[in-house]
Scaffold this motif. Structure first.
Motif, PDB file in Angstrom:
ATOM      1  N   VAL A 155     -21.967  -8.936 -69.625  1.00  0.00           N
ATOM      2  CA  VAL A 155     -22.220  -9.289 -68.264  1.00  0.00           C
ATOM      3  C   VAL A 155     -20.765 -10.084 -67.802  1.00  0.00           C
ATOM      4  O   VAL A 155     -20.665 -11.331 -68.165  1.00  0.00           O
ATOM      5  CB  VAL A 155     -23.469 -10.444 -67.887  1.00  0.00           C
ATOM      6  CG1 VAL A 155     -23.507 -10.791 -66.435  1.00  0.00           C
ATOM      7  CG2 VAL A 155     -24.635  -9.468 -68.344  1.00  0.00           C
ATOM      8  N   THR A 188     -20.604 -12.308 -61.623  1.00  0.00           N
ATOM      9  CA  THR A 188     -21.830 -11.272 -61.548  1.00  0.00           C
ATOM     10  C   THR A 188     -22.951 -12.570 -61.284  1.00  0.00           C
ATOM     11  O   THR A 188     -23.014 -13.357 -61.868  1.00  0.00           O
ATOM     12  CB  THR A 188     -21.972 -10.404 -62.677  1.00  0.00           C
ATOM     13  OG1 THR A 188     -21.008  -9.508 -62.745  1.00  0.00           O
ATOM     14  CG2 THR A 188     -23.520  -9.868 -62.703  1.00  0.00           C
ATOM     15  N   ASN A 220     -20.541  -8.133 -59.802  1.00  0.00           N
ATOM     16  CA  ASN A 220     -21.896  -7.187 -59.439  1.00  0.00           C
ATOM     17  C   ASN A 220     -23.104  -8.092 -58.946  1.00  0.00           C
ATOM     18  O   ASN A 220     -23.024  -9.428 -59.229  1.00  0.00           O
ATOM     19  CB  ASN A 220     -22.304  -6.575 -60.665  1.00  0.00           C
ATOM     20  CG  ASN A 220     -21.984  -5.193 -60.917  1.00  0.00           C
ATOM     21  OD1 ASN A 220     -22.583  -4.309 -61.152  1.00  0.00           O
ATOM     22  ND2 ASN A 220     -20.495  -5.109 -61.301  1.00  0.00           N
ATOM     23  N   ILE A 235     -31.623  -6.647 -68.474  1.00  0.00           N
ATOM     24  CA  ILE A 235     -30.294  -5.771 -69.037  1.00  0.00           C
ATOM     25  C   ILE A 235     -30.430  -5.439 -70.232  1.00  0.00           C
ATOM     26  O   ILE A 235     -30.273  -6.252 -71.209  1.00  0.00           O
ATOM     27  CB  ILE A 235     -29.127  -6.913 -68.708  1.00  0.00           C
ATOM     28  CG1 ILE A 235     -29.206  -7.828 -67.233  1.00  0.00           C
ATOM     29  CG2 ILE A 235     -27.749  -6.273 -68.832  1.00  0.00           C
ATOM     30  CD1 ILE A 235     -29.105  -6.560 -65.932  1.00  0.00           C
ATOM     31  N   ILE A 242     -22.215  -4.743 -67.425  1.00  0.00           N
ATOM     32  CA  ILE A 242     -22.177  -5.205 -66.002  1.00  0.00           C
ATOM     33  C   ILE A 242     -20.811  -5.760 -65.924  1.00  0.00           C
ATOM     34  O   ILE A 242     -20.548  -6.928 -66.231  1.00  0.00           O
ATOM     35  CB  ILE A 242     -23.305  -6.034 -65.760  1.00  0.00           C
ATOM     36  CG1 ILE A 242     -24.595  -5.852 -66.396  1.00  0.00           C
ATOM     37  CG2 ILE A 242     -23.522  -6.531 -64.116  1.00  0.00           C
ATOM     38  CD1 ILE A 242     -25.355  -4.350 -65.767  1.00  0.00           C
ATOM     39  N   ILE A 257     -31.549  -2.639 -65.712  1.00  0.00           N
ATOM     40  CA  ILE A 257     -30.425  -1.999 -66.200  1.00  0.00           C
ATOM     41  C   ILE A 257     -30.597  -1.522 -67.612  1.00  0.00           C
ATOM     42  O   ILE A 257     -30.679  -2.193 -68.536  1.00  0.00           O
ATOM     43  CB  ILE A 257     -28.935  -2.575 -65.902  1.00  0.00           C
ATOM     44  CG1 ILE A 257     -29.136  -3.341 -64.665  1.00  0.00           C
ATOM     45  CG2 ILE A 257     -27.850  -1.821 -66.152  1.00  0.00           C
ATOM     46  CD1 ILE A 257     -29.054  -2.762 -63.495  1.00  0.00           C
ATOM     47  N   ILE A 316     -27.283  -7.942 -58.931  1.00  0.00           N
ATOM     48  CA  ILE A 316     -28.268  -7.336 -59.340  1.00  0.00           C
ATOM     49  C   ILE A 316     -29.776  -7.742 -58.923  1.00  0.00           C
ATOM     50  O   ILE A 316     -29.670  -8.956 -59.058  1.00  0.00           O
ATOM     51  CB  ILE A 316     -28.389  -7.211 -60.921  1.00  0.00           C
ATOM     52  CG1 ILE A 316     -27.186  -6.712 -61.532  1.00  0.00           C
ATOM     53  CG2 ILE A 316     -29.436  -6.336 -61.373  1.00  0.00           C
ATOM     54  CD1 ILE A 316     -26.457  -5.567 -61.078  1.00  0.00           C
TER      55      ILE A 316
END
Length: 203
Positions: free
Chosen positions: A116, A120, A138, A128, A134, A146, A140
């Motif tokens: 990650v 993010t 990002n 995840i 990621i 994911i 989410i």
């Protein structure tokens, strides 16, 4: 180490349990479910016992029911647990690489070798999974999953309750709506509206 109880006794519970065992923060008491699923963890009973566990000093739980884009069971379990007073900490496997500038929400699970990256934000109760990447900046949405080996390039936005399948690739800057299902191995090159479905190359 603090005690933690797992809510749900399926395959996802084993992955979460493994991350907990490999970490340093929690000791697993066992799991709750509708019945004993005969997994290698202690069966504690149905979810009805959670309130009594809290009253006995158990402060932590992990919701270990997976999400494949088809139900709201994780939502319902989340609100049930919150009513008991039990906390839902994030569970992060020690092998995962999480940027210091990433924001990981309540109850999130991040599996083995996931990455990650910087900036993010992962909403509460996301999964995840193993080896997912990621990238930077990002977003989410809550309750999204994911899956194993999926890659989200930079500046991707994913809505709530969305499932991105194993080894799917989302190209940089793409926006994916709520309640979307991206099939395993798909390549998403354009935006996907709410309730959309992508199998293969699309978006």
């Amino acid at each position: 180490m603090e005690d933690i109880v797992l809510i749900g006794g399926g395959g996802h519970a084993l992955s979460v349990a493994d991350a907990i065992v490999n970490g340093v923060n929690y000791k697993i008491m066992g799991y709750t479910d509708l019945s004993d699923n005969h997994i290698p963890l202690r069966y504690l009973g149905t979810d009805d016992i959670l309130k009594s566990l809290f009253e006995r000093g158990v402060m932590n739980a992990a919701i270990t029911v997976g999400y494949l884009g088809k139900s709201n069971i994780r939502d319902r379990l989340y609100y049930m647990v919150k009513q008991t007073g039990i906390r839902l900490p994030e569970i992060i496997d020690p092998s995962a690489v999480i940027s210091a500038t990433a924001d990981v929400g309540e109850g999130v699970f991040i599996g083995k070798n996931a990455v990650v990256n910087a900036g993010t934000k992962i909403g509460k109760m996301c999964i995840i999974n193993t080896g997912a990447i990621i990238e930077h900046n990002n977003r989410i949405g809550e309750y999204s999953h994911i899956a194993v080996g999926a890659v989200l390039c930079g500046d991707v936005h994913v809505g709530e309750h969305t499932f991105i399948g194993a080894n799917a690739t989302i190209i940089q800057g793409v926006q994916i709506g709520m309640n979307v299902i991206i099939g395993a191995g798909s390549i998403v090159i354009g935006n996907v509206p709410d309730n959309g479905r992508v199998i293969g190359v699309g978006g």
